[in-house]
Design a protein around this motif. Structure first.
Motif, mmCIF file in Angstrom:
data_model
loop_
_atom_site.group_PDB
_atom_site.id
_atom_site.type_symbol
_atom_site.label_atom_id
_atom_site.label_comp_id
_atom_site.label_asym_id
_atom_site.label_seq_id
_atom_site.Cartn_x
_atom_site.Cartn_y
_atom_site.Cartn_z
ATOM 1 N N PHE A 1 0.810 -1.221 0.000
ATOM 2 C CA PHE A 1 0.000 0.000 0.000
ATOM 3 C C PHE A 1 0.843 1.271 0.000
ATOM 4 O O PHE A 1 0.335 2.358 -0.282
ATOM 5 C CB PHE A 1 -0.927 -0.003 1.225
ATOM 6 N N ALA A 2 2.122 1.145 0.308
ATOM 7 C CA ALA A 2 2.988 2.313 0.452
ATOM 8 C C ALA A 2 2.987 3.249 -0.755
ATOM 9 O O ALA A 2 2.969 4.471 -0.576
ATOM 10 C CB ALA A 2 4.415 1.874 0.773
ATOM 11 N N PRO A 3 3.008 2.749 -2.003
ATOM 12 C CA PRO A 3 3.008 3.688 -3.128
ATOM 13 C C PRO A 3 1.824 4.651 -3.133
ATOM 14 O O PRO A 3 1.963 5.817 -3.501
ATOM 15 C CB PRO A 3 2.987 2.770 -4.354
ATOM 16 N N ILE A 4 0.658 4.174 -2.721
ATOM 17 C CA ILE A 4 -0.534 5.028 -2.669
ATOM 18 C C ILE A 4 -0.373 6.086 -1.584
ATOM 19 O O ILE A 4 -0.685 7.267 -1.785
ATOM 20 C CB ILE A 4 -1.790 4.175 -2.426
ATOM 21 N N LEU A 5 0.122 5.682 -0.426
ATOM 22 C CA LEU A 5 0.328 6.621 0.678
ATOM 23 C C LEU A 5 1.389 7.656 0.325
ATOM 24 O O LEU A 5 1.230 8.851 0.606
ATOM 25 C CB LEU A 5 0.735 5.850 1.936
ATOM 26 N N GLN A 6 2.447 7.199 -0.294
ATOM 27 C CA GLN A 6 3.539 8.113 -0.654
ATOM 28 C C GLN A 6 3.103 9.130 -1.702
ATOM 29 O O GLN A 6 3.465 10.316 -1.625
ATOM 30 C CB GLN A 6 4.742 7.300 -1.147
ATOM 31 N N SER A 7 2.315 8.685 -2.666
ATOM 32 C CA SER A 7 1.851 9.625 -3.688
ATOM 33 C C SER A 7 0.882 10.638 -3.093
ATOM 34 O O SER A 7 0.865 11.809 -3.505
ATOM 35 C CB SER A 7 1.184 8.874 -4.852
ATOM 36 N N PHE A 8 0.095 10.215 -2.082
ATOM 37 C CA PHE A 8 -0.852 11.141 -1.456
ATOM 38 C C PHE A 8 -0.133 12.230 -0.667
ATOM 39 O O PHE A 8 -0.433 13.415 -0.811
ATOM 40 C CB PHE A 8 -1.814 10.389 -0.545
ATOM 41 N N VAL A 9 0.828 11.832 0.172
ATOM 42 C CA VAL A 9 1.512 12.844 0.980
ATOM 43 C C VAL A 9 2.419 13.726 0.115
ATOM 44 O O VAL A 9 2.673 14.886 0.452
ATOM 45 C CB VAL A 9 2.309 12.208 2.143
ATOM 46 N N SER B 1 1.295 18.887 3.689
ATOM 47 C CA SER B 1 0.935 19.308 5.055
ATOM 48 C C SER B 1 0.242 18.196 5.837
ATOM 49 O O SER B 1 -0.075 18.361 7.017
ATOM 50 C CB SER B 1 0.009 20.535 4.999
ATOM 51 N N ILE B 2 0.029 17.061 5.195
ATOM 52 C CA ILE B 2 -0.711 15.953 5.821
ATOM 53 C C ILE B 2 0.229 14.783 6.085
ATOM 54 O O ILE B 2 1.040 14.409 5.240
ATOM 55 C CB ILE B 2 -1.872 15.488 4.912
ATOM 56 N N SER B 3 0.113 14.197 7.282
ATOM 57 C CA SER B 3 0.822 12.955 7.590
ATOM 58 C C SER B 3 -0.201 11.842 7.776
ATOM 59 O O SER B 3 -1.382 12.095 8.051
ATOM 60 C CB SER B 3 1.679 13.107 8.846
ATOM 61 N N ILE B 4 0.260 10.604 7.625
ATOM 62 C CA ILE B 4 -0.626 9.441 7.738
ATOM 63 C C ILE B 4 -0.011 8.433 8.696
ATOM 64 O O ILE B 4 1.160 8.064 8.562
ATOM 65 C CB ILE B 4 -0.842 8.769 6.368
ATOM 66 N N GLU B 5 -0.796 8.003 9.652
ATOM 67 C CA GLU B 5 -0.419 6.877 10.513
ATOM 68 C C GLU B 5 -1.126 5.647 9.968
ATOM 69 O O GLU B 5 -2.361 5.588 9.954
ATOM 70 C CB GLU B 5 -0.828 7.135 11.958
ATOM 71 N N TYR B 6 -0.351 4.693 9.493
ATOM 72 C CA TYR B 6 -0.896 3.507 8.824
ATOM 73 C C TYR B 6 -0.738 2.295 9.741
ATOM 74 O O TYR B 6 0.378 1.904 10.094
ATOM 75 C CB TYR B 6 -0.163 3.282 7.504
ATOM 76 N N LEU B 7 -1.862 1.702 10.133
ATOM 77 C CA LEU B 7 -1.903 0.636 11.129
ATOM 78 C C LEU B 7 -2.437 -0.643 10.489
ATOM 79 O O LEU B 7 -3.550 -0.662 9.950
ATOM 80 C CB LEU B 7 -2.815 1.042 12.290
ATOM 81 N N VAL B 8 -1.646 -1.716 10.521
ATOM 82 C CA VAL B 8 -2.001 -2.954 9.835
ATOM 83 C C VAL B 8 -2.388 -4.037 10.835
ATOM 84 O O VAL B 8 -1.678 -4.289 11.814
ATOM 85 C CB VAL B 8 -0.833 -3.454 8.970
ATOM 86 N N THR B 9 -3.535 -4.676 10.564
ATOM 87 C CA THR B 9 -3.988 -5.802 11.377
ATOM 88 C C THR B 9 -4.868 -6.694 10.506
ATOM 89 O O THR B 9 -5.080 -6.408 9.324
ATOM 90 C CB THR B 9 -4.739 -5.325 12.633
#
Length: 335
Positions: free
Chosen positions: A47-55, A60-68
């Motif tokens: 999922f990292a590529p999607i998160l990286q492209s978003f930030v 100005s936005i950070s994301i805490e990504y929690l996997v379970t």
């Protein structure tokens, strides 16, 4: 009152941070605002590529990504919906039930096809098949099974080779595993015959696709049934020992879904992320993606795709779930 509310939110944030997660990463940690909290069943690497492209587009936005796990997402979200901004899961039925129970926020500004969303609150963004994945060494000199019936015949023909070396989900623990199993059972009685054969071989039960693929790679098991296709594809690229089989008899394809919590304190940011997510998977614009895109109906695969509709929640009924699990245990756990 404002102080009490702020204290409560900070306590929820602390509780989330203190819990055990399969993985926890913060993207764009230097941003000044508190992070957008996403609880997800998707491995961070995928999922990292999607998160990286978003930030990158929203510095100005950070994301805490929690996997379970998928079932754990349902439990945690129902217990503390205010602790998360977005929920992402491959267990379509559990996600639909959460949305139907009022946990998902309606996003009227998100444009998405009717077949890929539920009441503008739950949004599908990938199409991913359930696959049979094999270690090719176990089939040297023998045909690769192309259907469930082929797999049944292969396992019966050489039980000494496959005893203790067949894996599948423990559907009592895995939400995605339960979804795949119930959909298979609805499609054909072949599923139950396969479960009985696997049970007679002392099947190994797993929480998740990643663990099954690890054991396939090192030869601990020779066959994994109903592995998530995207995880298998990511690994097969670097593991020539493995082969993915999409069953020819009745392929099953799920859609990974996301929704914004009704209790989010960041509704605008969360909606912006969902807009980015569905746009990213519909049109990658040449950017590297590890998750598959969303298949459009009309390409011949729609008959195999699990639909986002009320019937999806049938097997979440307490009595039906109890009955299904009893039959599943009778077939697989032969002690």
């Amino acid at each position: 009152m404002r102080y009490i509310l702020a204290l409560a939110i900070s306590m929820f944030a602390f509780a989330v941070a203190a819990q055990d997660w399969e993985d926890r990463q913060v993207f764009n940690q230097g941003a000044s605002n508190s992070p957008l909290r996403i609880i997800s069943s998707t491995d961070t690497d995928l999922f990292a590529p999607i998160l990286q492209s978003f930030v990158a587009r929203n510095p100005s936005i950070s994301i805490e990504y929690l996997v379970t796990g998928t079932a754990d997402i349902d439990r945690r979200f129902r217990a503390n919906p205010e602790a998360f901004d977005i929920a992402i899961s491959s267990a379509m039925d559990l996600q639909l039930k959460l949305a139907n129970d009022g946990f998902a926020r309606s996003l009227q500004e998100v444009s998405h096809p009717a077949w890929a969303q539920w009441r503008q609150s739950l949004f599908a963004f990938t199409s991913e098949p359930a696959a049979i994945v094999i270690n090719k060494a176990a089939f040297a000199g023998h045909p690769i099974p192309k259907s469930r019936q082929d797999l049944i015949e292969a396992l019966r023909a050489r039980p000494d080779v496959f005893r203790d070396r067949v894996g599948t989900y423990d559907v009592r623990q895995s939400g995605l595993g339960y979804l795949f199993a119930t959909q298979d059972a609805r499609a054909s009685e072949t599923f139950w015959r396969l479960m009985e054969v696997m049970g007679s071989l002392n099947v190994r039960l797993y929480c998740c696709s990643g663990d099954m693929i690890d054991d396939l790679t090192d030869g601990t098991i020779a066959v994994a049934y109903n592995v998530l296709g995207s995880y298998a594809a990511a690994r097969v690229e670097s593991q020539s020992a493995l082969e993915i089989v999409l069953p020819s008899d009745f392929p099953t394809t799920m859609m990974r879904t996301a929704f914004v919590s009704e209790e989010t304190t960041k509704p605008e940011v969360a909606e912006t992320f969902i807009q980015h997510l569905v746009a990213q998977q519909s049109n990658t614009n040449g950017e590297k993606q590890l998750l598959p895109s969303l298949d459009v109906p009309g390409n011949g695969r729609e008959r195999a795709t699990i639909a986002l509709e009320p019937a999806l929640m049938t097997f979440l009924d307490r009595l039906k779930r109890t009955k299904f699990l009893a039959e599943w245990e009778d077939a697989l756990i032969q002690e």
